[in-house]
Design an enzyme around this catalytic site. Structure first.
Site, PDB file in Angstrom:
ATOM      1  N   ASP A   1       0.813  -1.216   0.000  1.00  0.00           N
ATOM      2  CA  ASP A   1       0.000   0.000   0.000  1.00  0.00           C
ATOM      3  C   ASP A   1       0.848   1.268   0.000  1.00  0.00           C
ATOM      4  O   ASP A   1       0.392   2.323  -0.447  1.00  0.00           O
ATOM      5  CB  ASP A   1      -1.039   0.021   1.134  1.00  0.00           C
ATOM      6  CG  ASP A   1      -0.470  -0.213   2.504  1.00  0.00           C
ATOM      7  OD1 ASP A   1       0.741  -0.447   2.610  1.00  0.00           O
ATOM      8  OD2 ASP A   1      -1.243  -0.162   3.475  1.00  0.00           O
TER       9      ASP A   1
HETATM   10  C1  LIG Z   1       8.360  -7.653  14.961  1.00  0.00           C
HETATM   11  C2  LIG Z   1       7.769  -6.845  16.032  1.00  0.00           C
HETATM   12  C3  LIG Z   1       7.238  -7.601  17.156  1.00  0.00           C
HETATM   13  C4  LIG Z   1       7.696  -5.512  16.064  1.00  0.00           C
HETATM   14  C5  LIG Z   1       8.020  -4.635  14.966  1.00  0.00           C
HETATM   15  C6  LIG Z   1       6.849  -3.841  14.550  1.00  0.00           C
HETATM   16  C7  LIG Z   1       6.435  -4.099  13.116  1.00  0.00           C
HETATM   17  C8  LIG Z   1       5.902  -5.496  12.944  1.00  0.00           C
HETATM   18  C9  LIG Z   1       5.407  -3.067  12.689  1.00  0.00           C
HETATM   19  C10 LIG Z   1       5.866  -1.653  13.025  1.00  0.00           C
HETATM   20  C11 LIG Z   1       5.457  -0.755  11.849  1.00  0.00           C
HETATM   21  C12 LIG Z   1       4.493  -1.601  11.027  1.00  0.00           C
HETATM   22  C13 LIG Z   1       3.138  -1.512  11.711  1.00  0.00           C
HETATM   23  C14 LIG Z   1       4.343  -1.180   9.547  1.00  0.00           C
HETATM   24  C15 LIG Z   1       3.730   0.173   9.541  1.00  0.00           C
HETATM   25  C16 LIG Z   1       3.059   0.555   8.295  1.00  0.00           C
HETATM   26  C17 LIG Z   1       1.997  -0.435   7.914  1.00  0.00           C
HETATM   27  C18 LIG Z   1       1.077   0.132   6.793  1.00  0.00           C
HETATM   28  C19 LIG Z   1       0.323   1.338   7.344  1.00  0.00           C
HETATM   29  C20 LIG Z   1       1.852   0.575   5.589  1.00  0.00           C
HETATM   30  C21 LIG Z   1       0.091  -0.950   6.447  1.00  0.00           C
HETATM   31  O1  LIG Z   1      -0.898  -0.422   5.637  1.00  0.00           O
HETATM   32  C22 LIG Z   1       0.786  -2.185   5.945  1.00  0.00           C
HETATM   33  C23 LIG Z   1       1.691  -2.758   7.030  1.00  0.00           C
HETATM   34  C24 LIG Z   1       2.673  -1.756   7.622  1.00  0.00           C
HETATM   35  C25 LIG Z   1       3.930  -1.926   7.237  1.00  0.00           C
HETATM   36  C26 LIG Z   1       3.640  -2.172   8.609  1.00  0.00           C
HETATM   37  C27 LIG Z   1       3.780  -3.602   9.082  1.00  0.00           C
HETATM   38  C28 LIG Z   1       4.143  -3.922  10.546  1.00  0.00           C
HETATM   39  C29 LIG Z   1       5.084  -2.953  11.177  1.00  0.00           C
HETATM   40  C30 LIG Z   1       6.414  -3.034  10.442  1.00  0.00           C
END
Ligand SMILES: CC(C)=CCC[C@@H](C)[C@H]1CC[C@@]2(C)[C@@H]3CC[C@H]4C(C)(C)[C@@H](O)CC[C@@]45C[C@@]35CC[C@]12C
Length: 740
Positions: free
Chosen positions: A467
């Site tokens: 996204d």
């Molecule tokens: C591995 C652990 C326990 C912690 C690290 C945290 C990550 C898993 C997450 C922190 C940022 C995230 C949430 C990341 C943020 C953006 C989203 C998004 C808004 C783009 C979304 O639409 C799609 C998923 C995201 C990339 C995210 C995935 C999870 C994190 C990396």
């Protein structure tokens, strides 16, 4: 004084920190000692006083307002950009003939835009705090301690800001702060996998520190990496975050690495446990998890699996000839760790594997170039605000925020006011596109292609997200429809085609889009989710947000380049629409996985369907979704969802039915786009009034409850949302509704 640096490096780190785009988007805080008495002018003294005042106020109110407001960054920008902000005030003018509401909304927008422009960096992004998860900082401190560089990396100024942060959040979030909890509960054996007994305090980090025996951890055999890829359980098929955290964990586990015990460790052992350390029966507590932490209880199958691995497989793997297999697996794991490090320029995909990879590199060779290269990238994760220094959930949300900001600015239709902001943001977006795949053959390393996509933070991070690619692409395409003398040169066709190729490649057979990669395995694998505190982490699931963003990007592209891959694009869109419709909940909403929660998901659901050409009139899905949103509007005119919506998957209002600016904006945007104004203007008018009234005197908006989420149960701050979304919603309201 702490100073935010943007798109730069620190003297001396030059050769160790690689970049693909001259560090565009990098954000970090540097401590700059106060100037001597002679150089301290009134202005500087005032600035210092304001910083101290902000810190004091946060501490005083910490039980009432838990979220920090990025005041230090705002004060720095206010000081640096004073003249610019004043110049813009002169622009303000009244339009003749406008009714009262239109004038009021217009004036609000002007002020909000002027303020927001002062927060933009010179190379086009909006820096900000991406903190929230509190389990990250302890992991970093332990990692640095174990590798012997704690004092060298975290100066006393860092340490005092870290202490400020811990103090400020200690009682406010007592349960997530381990040490306080120990005092209440007496002992700390039930910490839960991946938070406590693995990460950060105990588990691999604390086991590495000598505070938790390795036999108290469930097995993490690195040999899984040697299995045939055809098996659904192969780590290469897992969600990238899970596999990349499992990777270094399995290395440390198999090595059973423990740092030499010292007096600090011995005293911590005494402090942490009510019984002597050597009497603890570690094997018996492997599956213990405090009830407060238990979001995802292990199914019995998992316990049987751990038992078998622990009692049969692990002892065998320690003995010849099976030990050969273990050594082979460790080599493979270390190769994957180096691959991840090098392809992310030592930023890594996230804060957890960043620290664990660093520790692994050190365990492999404390004098290695790899370990040295990890150190200067630590600052990319540290953020200072009035509540202290925290470790962020990523190296920032730069691209993501900028892509949304562009759409918000364009929605206002005030190009004369936003021109320079848009141009800079446009440059940033073009500079942040990922131009190359990860090295060699990406699939040999379980990487999807990256070329043509956009990351969540910076191009140096290198991991594209579906996204982020779609939103970044959409923003670039919208800007390329604007006059280039205002917003700069359009993204060239070749790069746009690469983006389309990337987005198309990310669609799953079922039509949906997952986060970083295709869904590579099955839902039932969730059975082996070892992390009791997170839900749905084993595979990369498909999300309404990611799928809707892809539809929007592709339809925007198809309108501009109708002849390029038109068949593939229209079939992709139609499958994506089917997917979105299929996951709509019976009440008309969509569950949002990355923002809180149903208002977020429903905004994406509605706009995805609208982008595909469906309308309120033609689609019962859109009608139902609008009814859902209207049904949740609060008496104040806003919407306000609690984090409990995400956790429990049941729509839950904020306490006291308070409205939240982000929820209100998402609901309003969805309704406006679905033509609510033509049916009944009142709900929109009430919402707009609430947003406008919430703006502060300087054009900023207040920071409210934490609004980002991941893995159902963990909250994360999106500090720019408080500005972006009210501007976007009011902008749409002004340009589409009032000006029509
Ligand atoms: C591995 C652990 C326990 C912690 C690290 C945290 C990550 C898993 C997450 C922190 C940022 C995230 C949430 C990341 C943020 C953006 C989203 C998004 C808004 C783009 C979304 O639409 C799609 C998923 C995201 C990339 C995210 C995935 C999870 C994190 C990396």
């Amino acid at each position: 004084m702490w100073k935010l640096k943007m798109s730069s490096t620190v003297t001396g780190e030059g050769e160790l920190v690689e970049t693909v785009n001259d560090h565009v988007g990098r954000q970090f805080w540097l401590f700059v000692p106060d100037p001597g008495d002679g150089a301290r002018n009134d202005d500087y003294q005032e600035y210092r006083r304001e910083v101290e005042e902000a810190r004091r106020r946060f501490t005083e109110n910490r039980f009432r307002a838990r979220q920090s407001s990025d005041i230090l960054m705002r004060l720095q920008f206010a000081r640096e950009k004073k003249n610019k902000a004043l110049k813009m005030v002169a622009w303000d003018e009244q339009r003749v003939g406008m009714d009262e509401e239109t004038t009021a909304v217009r004036t609000t927008l002007q002020k909000a835009l002027m303020f927001y422009s002062t927060l933009q960096s010179d190379d086009g992004f909006w820096p900000g705090d991406y903190g929230g998860p509190m389990f990250l900082l302890p992991g970093l401190v332990i990692g640095l301690y174990v590798t012997g560089v704690l004092q060298a990396v975290l100066s006393c100024e860092h340490q005092s800001e870290i202490l400020r942060y811990l103090y400020n959040h200690q009682a406010a979030r007592r349960r997530t702060l381990w040490k306080v909890w120990i005092d209440e509960e007496g002992s700390r054996l039930d910490t839960g996998s991946w938070r406590g007994n693995f990460y950060p305090i105990v588990g691999k980090d604390v086991a590495v520190l000598g505070l938790y025996d390795w036999s108290g951890n469930n097995p993490m055999p690195p040999e899984l990496w040697l299995l045939p890829y055809a098996l659904p359980i192969h780590p290469g098929r897992m969600w990238c975050h899970t596999r990349l955290v499992y990777l270094p964990m399995s290395y440390l586990y198999a090595k059973r690495y423990v740092m030499p015990v010292n007096s600090t460790v011995l005293s911590l052992r005494r402090e942490l446990y009510t019984i002597p350390y050597h009497l603890i029966e570690w094997d018996k507590i492997r599956n213990l998890c405090a009830k407060e932490d238990l979001y995802y209880p292990h199914p019995w199958v998992q316990d049987v699996l751990w038992e078998g691995l622990q009692k049969i497989v692990e002892p065998l793997l320690g003995k010849w000839p099976f030990s050969k297999l273990r050594n082979k697996a460790l080599d493979v794991v270390m190769e994957h760790i180096h691959y991840e490090d090098e392809n992310t320029r030592y930023i890594c995909i996230g804060p957890v594997n960043k620290v664990l990879n660093m520790v692994c590199c050190w365990v492999e060779d404390p004098t290695s170039e790899a370990f040295k290269r990890h150190l200067p990238r630590i600052k990319d994760y540290l953020w200072v605000s009035e509540d202290g220094m925290k470790m962020m959930g990523y190296g920032g949300s730069q691209l993501w925020d900028t892509a949304f900001a562009v759409q918000a600015l364009l929605a206002t239709n005030m190009v004369d006011l936003c021109g320079s902001m848009l141009k800079k943001a446009h440059d940033f977006i073009k500079n942040s596109q990922v131009r190359e795949n990860s090295r060699g053959n990406p699939s040999a390393w379980h990487r999807h292609i990256s070329k043509g996509g956009w990351p969540f933070s910076t191009a140096d991070n290198g991991w594209i997200v579906s996204d982020c690619a779609s939103e970044g692409f959409k923003a670039a395409l919208l800007l390329s429809q604007m006059p280039s003398n205002i917003v700069g040169e359009s993204i060239d066709a070749g790069r746009a085609f690469e983006a389309v190729n990337l987005i198309l490649s990310l669609q799953n057979g079922s039509g949906g889009f997952a986060s970083y990669e295709l869904t590579r395995s099955y839902q039932w694998l969730e059975m082996i989710n070892p992390a009791q505190i997170f839900g749905d982490i084993v595979v990369d699931y498909q999300y309404v947000e990611c799928t809707s963003a892809a539809i929007e990007a592709l339809t925007t592209f198809a309108n501009m380049y109708p002849d390029h891959r038109s068949g593939a694009i229209s079939s992709c869109i139609s499958k994506a629409v089917d997917f979105i419709e299929s996951i709509q909940l019976p009440d008309g909403s969509w569950y949002g996985s990355w923002g809180v929660c149903f208002t977020y998901g429903t905004w994406f659901g509605i706009k995805g369907l609208l982008a595909s050409g469906r309308t309120y009139e033609s689609s019962s899905h859109i009608r139902k979704a609008c009814d859902f949103l209207l049904g949740k509007q609060l008496p104040s005119g806003g919407w306000g969802e609690s984090y409990l919506s995400s956790q429990n998957k049941v729509y839950t209002n904020l306490e006291g039915n308070r409205a939240h600016l982000a929820n209100t904006s998402w609901a309003m945007l969805a309704l406006i786009e679905a033509g609510q104004a033509e049916r009944d203007l009142k709900p929109l008018r009430r919402a707009a009034k609430l947003l406008a009234k919430s703006m502060m005197d300087n054009g900023d908006f207040p920071q409210q409850e934490i609004i980002g989420v991941f893995n159902r149960n963990c909250m994360i701050s999106y500090s720019s949302y408080r500005n972006i979304f009210p501007i976007w919603a009011l902008g749409e309201y002004y340009a589409r509704v009032l000006s029509n």
